[in-house]
Design a protein around this motif. Structure first.
Motif, PDB file in Angstrom:
ATOM      1  N   THR A 232      13.610  10.387  37.777  1.00  0.00           N
ATOM      2  CA  THR A 232      14.571   9.286  37.816  1.00  0.00           C
ATOM      3  C   THR A 232      14.022   7.998  38.415  1.00  0.00           C
ATOM      4  N   GLY A 233      12.840   8.005  38.983  1.00  0.00           N
ATOM      5  CA  GLY A 233      12.307   6.761  39.527  1.00  0.00           C
ATOM      6  C   GLY A 233      11.420   6.928  40.738  1.00  0.00           C
ATOM      7  N   LEU A 234      11.371   5.851  41.522  1.00  0.00           N
ATOM      8  CA  LEU A 234      10.418   5.753  42.632  1.00  0.00           C
ATOM      9  C   LEU A 234      11.138   5.951  43.974  1.00  0.00           C
ATOM     10  N   TRP A 235      10.486   6.664  44.893  1.00  0.00           N
ATOM     11  CA  TRP A 235      11.108   7.018  46.166  1.00  0.00           C
ATOM     12  C   TRP A 235      10.109   6.876  47.320  1.00  0.00           C
ATOM     13  N   ALA A 236      10.659   6.784  48.539  1.00  0.00           N
ATOM     14  CA  ALA A 236       9.826   6.798  49.743  1.00  0.00           C
ATOM     15  C   ALA A 236      10.414   7.779  50.743  1.00  0.00           C
ATOM     16  N   VAL A 237       9.525   8.549  51.375  1.00  0.00           N
ATOM     17  CA  VAL A 237       9.913   9.448  52.464  1.00  0.00           C
ATOM     18  C   VAL A 237       9.247   8.913  53.720  1.00  0.00           C
ATOM     19  N   TYR A 238      10.022   8.761  54.812  1.00  0.00           N
ATOM     20  CA  TYR A 238       9.492   8.154  56.034  1.00  0.00           C
ATOM     21  C   TYR A 238      10.440   8.490  57.176  1.00  0.00           C
ATOM     22  N   SER A 239      10.237   7.862  58.314  1.00  0.00           N
ATOM     23  CA  SER A 239      11.193   8.027  59.401  1.00  0.00           C
ATOM     24  C   SER A 239      11.265   6.753  60.231  1.00  0.00           C
ATOM     25  N   SER A 240      12.243   6.724  61.129  1.00  0.00           N
ATOM     26  CA  SER A 240      12.377   5.530  61.965  1.00  0.00           C
ATOM     27  C   SER A 240      12.798   5.957  63.364  1.00  0.00           C
ATOM     28  N   MET A 247      13.612  12.849  58.802  1.00  0.00           N
ATOM     29  CA  MET A 247      13.016  12.469  57.530  1.00  0.00           C
ATOM     30  C   MET A 247      14.050  11.709  56.695  1.00  0.00           C
ATOM     31  N   LEU A 248      13.704  10.475  56.332  1.00  0.00           N
ATOM     32  CA  LEU A 248      14.593   9.649  55.505  1.00  0.00           C
ATOM     33  C   LEU A 248      14.044   9.588  54.097  1.00  0.00           C
ATOM     34  N   LEU A 249      14.962   9.524  53.152  1.00  0.00           N
ATOM     35  CA  LEU A 249      14.567   9.433  51.745  1.00  0.00           C
ATOM     36  C   LEU A 249      15.240   8.197  51.162  1.00  0.00           C
ATOM     37  N   SER A 250      14.438   7.289  50.586  1.00  0.00           N
ATOM     38  CA  SER A 250      15.014   6.069  50.006  1.00  0.00           C
ATOM     39  C   SER A 250      14.564   5.911  48.569  1.00  0.00           C
ATOM     40  N   ARG A 251      15.517   5.476  47.759  1.00  0.00           N
ATOM     41  CA  ARG A 251      15.214   5.155  46.374  1.00  0.00           C
ATOM     42  C   ARG A 251      14.769   3.699  46.351  1.00  0.00           C
ATOM     43  N   LEU A 252      13.632   3.430  45.676  1.00  0.00           N
ATOM     44  CA  LEU A 252      13.089   2.068  45.677  1.00  0.00           C
ATOM     45  C   LEU A 252      13.199   1.442  44.291  1.00  0.00           C
ATOM     46  N   HIS A 253      13.357   0.123  44.263  1.00  0.00           N
ATOM     47  CA  HIS A 253      13.270  -0.592  42.990  1.00  0.00           C
ATOM     48  C   HIS A 253      11.782  -0.713  42.647  1.00  0.00           C
ATOM     49  N   PRO A 254      11.366  -0.261  41.454  1.00  0.00           N
ATOM     50  CA  PRO A 254       9.923  -0.236  41.164  1.00  0.00           C
ATOM     51  C   PRO A 254       9.270  -1.621  41.077  1.00  0.00           C
ATOM     52  N   ASP A 255      10.059  -2.672  40.828  1.00  0.00           N
ATOM     53  CA  ASP A 255       9.471  -4.016  40.760  1.00  0.00           C
ATOM     54  C   ASP A 255       9.513  -4.720  42.119  1.00  0.00           C
ATOM     55  N   SER A 256      10.710  -4.760  42.716  1.00  0.00           N
ATOM     56  CA  SER A 256      10.869  -5.538  43.946  1.00  0.00           C
ATOM     57  C   SER A 256      10.528  -4.740  45.196  1.00  0.00           C
ATOM     58  N   LEU A 257      10.475  -3.418  45.093  1.00  0.00           N
ATOM     59  CA  LEU A 257      10.241  -2.498  46.217  1.00  0.00           C
ATOM     60  C   LEU A 257      11.385  -2.503  47.221  1.00  0.00           C
ATOM     61  N   GLU A 258      12.520  -3.062  46.825  1.00  0.00           N
ATOM     62  CA  GLU A 258      13.690  -3.047  47.701  1.00  0.00           C
ATOM     63  C   GLU A 258      14.271  -1.638  47.746  1.00  0.00           C
ATOM     64  N   VAL A 259      14.878  -1.312  48.897  1.00  0.00           N
ATOM     65  CA  VAL A 259      15.544  -0.019  49.036  1.00  0.00           C
ATOM     66  C   VAL A 259      16.889  -0.100  48.339  1.00  0.00           C
ATOM     67  N   ALA A 272       7.355  18.578  59.324  1.00  0.00           N
ATOM     68  CA  ALA A 272       7.146  18.872  57.906  1.00  0.00           C
ATOM     69  C   ALA A 272       5.665  18.849  57.574  1.00  0.00           C
ATOM     70  N   GLY A 273       5.234  19.795  56.715  1.00  0.00           N
ATOM     71  CA  GLY A 273       3.844  19.790  56.261  1.00  0.00           C
ATOM     72  C   GLY A 273       3.641  18.718  55.203  1.00  0.00           C
ATOM     73  N   GLU A 274       4.557  18.669  54.258  1.00  0.00           N
ATOM     74  CA  GLU A 274       4.521  17.704  53.154  1.00  0.00           C
ATOM     75  C   GLU A 274       5.890  17.718  52.494  1.00  0.00           C
ATOM     76  N   ALA A 275       6.118  16.799  51.578  1.00  0.00           N
ATOM     77  CA  ALA A 275       7.382  16.785  50.842  1.00  0.00           C
ATOM     78  C   ALA A 275       7.132  16.301  49.421  1.00  0.00           C
ATOM     79  N   PHE A 276       7.882  16.867  48.491  1.00  0.00           N
ATOM     80  CA  PHE A 276       7.809  16.397  47.105  1.00  0.00           C
ATOM     81  C   PHE A 276       9.198  16.452  46.483  1.00  0.00           C
ATOM     82  N   LEU A 277       9.364  15.697  45.410  1.00  0.00           N
ATOM     83  CA  LEU A 277      10.693  15.495  44.846  1.00  0.00           C
ATOM     84  C   LEU A 277      10.723  15.970  43.395  1.00  0.00           C
ATOM     85  N   ILE A 278      11.754  16.765  43.040  1.00  0.00           N
ATOM     86  CA  ILE A 278      11.980  17.155  41.640  1.00  0.00           C
ATOM     87  C   ILE A 278      13.449  16.895  41.331  1.00  0.00           C
TER      88      ILE A 278
END
Ligand code: NAG
Ligand code: NAG
Ligand code: NAG
Length: 359
Positions: A232-240, A247-259, A272-278
């Motif tokens: 479905t698109g582009l995502w970022a996993v990170y934390s704050s 662990m936060l998951l954000s959907r990103l706009h592929p052109d503007s990179l906006e959340v 977490a060792g790693e994370a992947f999205l399906i």
């Protein structure tokens, strides 16, 4: 009578009908109907001429009509092909979607580079780009290696080296729709690099995201920000800091990179060792070492999580990159200097369309 007949014959001669001048009355009378015939023939020739022109015009407009019909027909076919392709695409993305139930035995494609790194292929489902991209190391790298195909990568042949304008941090890069997305070294800035022109198309900080080994995965390596793509698109996993290291998951706009939208998974990023999205579900492993398994799953569709127990063989015991490629339908990993693929098993829920649906 004869005089009249003679005048008639002369007139007939002036019409260039070969005739012998004769005073023979019977002959002249025999010729008499010819005059009418010649007249009729003349009219016929005239009409034929007109008919020929008319036919020519008809032929011309027929040719034009034929061309128009062909074009129209072609457009109709094109339209049908377009609709079929849409069906096919929606079918294949439905088939590609499902719940992860198993991970196959690993397939080592190559052993190259240092212990930590990242290797990728374009993840956009529609892409036909089969190049392999390699970014060895996690600290301040700039060297992006391009192989023409998986075969070339496996044998280490046919490659080009690119130098990125900004150095990277971590191994959470992703290649999506002809661009490389990565985290700029010592910052939470995301960079979108155009793989065709070699130019930076966009740069944007990922607001609040920790960086510089503040919230890495369990193995460290400045893996604070993990970029990924699913069906479905582009995502970022990170934390704050504000989210206490969750662990936060954000959907990103592929052109503007906006959340576009964010979810708090509630799972500690550092654990977490790693994370992947399906298909909008985030799968998290509990370790980068031997014995690692997919331990936690977060579903964005329902904003819910569950604990899972999906084992896989961590053959080289140190995974520094793990990403799902929805186009190839495989997990890509960098395991202790080995580039490894895993096939996966998905449990499908295929939605059937309503009978009177037109799509
Ligand atoms: C009719 O048009 C076609 C195509 O323009 C041409 O090839 C053909 O010779 C034409 N026929 C006549 C009888 O003019
Ligand atoms: C992929 O890129 C092309 C052209 O650069 C663009 O038209 C298209 O919308 C992009 N697709 C997605 C899913 O972002
Ligand atoms: C990142 O970490 C390094 C070493 O830990 C430190 O020297 C540097 O100042 C940090 N940079 C930023 C921007 O926080």
């Amino acid at each position: 009578y004869e005089i009249i007949s003679l005048r008639f014959v002369m007139q007939l001669q002036s019409d260039l009908v070969p005739l012998h001048l004769s005073t023979n009355v019977s002959f002249v009378s025999q010729c008499r109907p010819l005059r009418a015939l010649v007249g009729r023939l003349r009219t016929d020739v005239g009409q034929l001429e007109a008919l020929k022109e008319e036919m020519q015009r008809l032929n011309d407009s027929l040719s034009v009509l034929q061309e128009r019909f062909t074009l129209h027909h072609y457009q109709q076919l094109q339209q049908r092909e377009f609709i079929l392709q849409r069906h096919l695409h929606s079918c294949s993305s439905q088939l590609g979607c499902g719940l992860l139930t198993g991970i196959s035995a690993p397939l080592t494609i190559r052993s190259s580079g240092s212990r930590f790194g990242s290797w990728m292929m374009d993840s956009l489902i529609d892409s036909t780009d089969n190049r392999v991209w390699v970014m060895d190391g996690y600290f301040k790298g700039r060297r992006l290696v391009e192989y023409q195909s998986l075969g070339d990568f496996a044998t280490g042949q046919n490659f080009i080296v690119h130098h990125l304008p900004h150095p990277w941090a971590g191994t959470g890069h992703v290649v999506y729709n002809g661009s490389l997305y990565y985290n700029k070294h010592h910052s939470n800035v995301l960079v979108r690099y155009d793989l065709t022109s070699g130019g930076v198309l966009q740069q944007r900080p990922l607001a609040q995201a920790g960086f510089n080994n503040t919230f890495p995965y369990s193995w460290g390596g400045s893996s604070d920000i993990d970029l990924m793509a699913d069906e479905t698109g582009l995502w970022a996993v990170y934390s704050s800091i504000g989210r206490g290291g969750n662990m936060l998951l954000s959907r990103l706009h592929p052109d503007s990179l906006e959340v576009l939208r964010s979810w708090d998974t509630g799972f500690s990023k550092r654990s977490a060792g790693e994370a992947f999205l399906i298909c909008g579900s985030l799968y998290v492993t509990n370790s980068h070492l031997a014995g690692a398994k997919v331990h936690f799953t977060f579903h964005t569709a329902s904003a819910s999580y569950e604990y899972t127990d999906i084992a896989f063989h961590n053959q080289y015991s140190h995974i520094s990159m793990l990403d799902y490629n929805p186009r190839i339908r495989a997990l890509y990993t960098w395991n202790n200097g080995h580039q490894v693929l895993y096939d996966i098993t998905l449990l499908h829920f295929i939605r059937t369309r309503h009978a009177n649906s037109t799509d």
